[in-house]
Write an enzyme that holds these catalytic residues in place. Structure first.
Site, PDB file in Angstrom:
ATOM      1  N   HIS A 297       0.832  -1.265   0.142  1.00 34.07           N
ATOM      2  CA  HIS A 297       0.168   0.113  -0.093  1.00 34.07           C
ATOM      3  C   HIS A 297       0.918   1.430  -0.060  1.00 34.07           C
ATOM      4  O   HIS A 297       2.044   1.224   0.366  1.00 34.07           O
ATOM      5  CB  HIS A 297      -1.000  -0.026   1.065  1.00 34.07           C
ATOM      6  CG  HIS A 297      -0.280   0.118   2.390  1.00 34.07           C
ATOM      7  ND1 HIS A 297      -0.069  -1.144   3.159  1.00 34.07           N
ATOM      8  CD2 HIS A 297       0.113   1.121   3.367  1.00 34.07           C
ATOM      9  CE1 HIS A 297       0.299  -0.750   4.314  1.00 34.07           C
ATOM     10  NE2 HIS A 297       0.462   0.402   4.709  1.00 34.07           N
TER      11      HIS A 297
ATOM     12  N   HIS B  93       3.844   7.312   3.792  1.00 31.48           N
ATOM     13  CA  HIS B  93       4.938   5.872   3.757  1.00 31.48           C
ATOM     14  C   HIS B  93       4.475   4.954   2.580  1.00 31.48           C
ATOM     15  O   HIS B  93       3.325   5.160   2.074  1.00 31.48           O
ATOM     16  CB  HIS B  93       5.403   5.264   4.936  1.00 31.48           C
ATOM     17  CG  HIS B  93       3.818   4.589   5.435  1.00 31.48           C
ATOM     18  ND1 HIS B  93       3.003   5.072   6.393  1.00 31.48           N
ATOM     19  CD2 HIS B  93       3.442   3.344   5.112  1.00 31.48           C
ATOM     20  CE1 HIS B  93       1.911   4.245   6.678  1.00 31.48           C
ATOM     21  NE2 HIS B  93       2.036   3.108   5.999  1.00 31.48           N
TER      22      HIS B  93
ATOM     23  N   GLU C  79       7.493   1.011   5.211  1.00 32.19           N
ATOM     24  CA  GLU C  79       6.943  -0.143   5.882  1.00 32.19           C
ATOM     25  C   GLU C  79       7.217  -1.537   5.198  1.00 32.19           C
ATOM     26  O   GLU C  79       7.159  -1.467   3.931  1.00 32.19           O
ATOM     27  CB  GLU C  79       5.516   0.120   6.180  1.00 32.19           C
ATOM     28  CG  GLU C  79       4.845  -0.957   7.063  1.00 32.19           C
ATOM     29  CD  GLU C  79       3.444  -0.706   7.523  1.00 32.19           C
ATOM     30  OE1 GLU C  79       2.605   0.196   6.541  1.00 32.19           O
ATOM     31  OE2 GLU C  79       2.774  -1.067   8.176  1.00 32.19           O
TER      32      GLU C  79
HETATM   33 CO    CO Z   1       1.049   1.552   6.444  1.00 31.32          CO
END
Ligand code: CO
Length: 134
Positions: free
Chosen positions: A7, A79, A130
């Site tokens: 994502h 992020h 991440e």
């Molecule tokens: Co995230």
């Protein structure tokens, strides 16, 4: 080592307005807001055919994205998340290569219920990364 893009997370100053924009103007499949008290955010998940977008809005005074929105009042990409098959092996490889893991080195359970770590943006071209075990 990294696999699919899981994502892209976008911090937004107005969650309802951003959700409506993605649903009505961009024509995306937009979910309902979900409070994630452990992460200090309210999240709206948007499913795209090849990845997801997460709209992030601060939840609580200690929200980790409040400072980001103070610096970026119009919002911005917060992020990006890459998938890994083994979070502990990925963490060890990152540390061995000199990259900094944010917070404790131990993986936390992320918004999707899977273990995640975050890598310092200064070690990755200004981009907070991440890693999520999927
Ligand atoms: Co995230």
């Amino acid at each position: 080592m990294i696999g699919r893009l899981n994502h892209v997370a976008i911090a937004v100053p107005d969650l309802a307005a951003a959700s409506a924009q993605y649903a009505n103007i961009l024509g995306a499949k937009v979910g309902a807001p979900q409070d994630e008290p452990d992460h200090g955010v309210t999240v709206v998940f948007i499913d795209l055919p090849n990845t997801k977008i997460e709209l992030l809005y601060p939840l609580g005074e200690a929200s980790p994205i409040r400072g980001f929105l103070d610096r970026n009042p119009a919002g911005g990409i917060h992020h990006i998340c890459y998938e890994v098959s083994d979070i502990l092996a990925a963490r060890d490889q990152m540390i061995a290569s000199g990259a900094r893991v944010l917070g404790s080195d131990d993986p936390k359970i992320g918004a999707h219920g899977n273990p995640v770590i975050f890598l310092h943006p200064k070690d990755f071209n200004g981009c907070l990364i991440e890693l999520e075990q999927v």
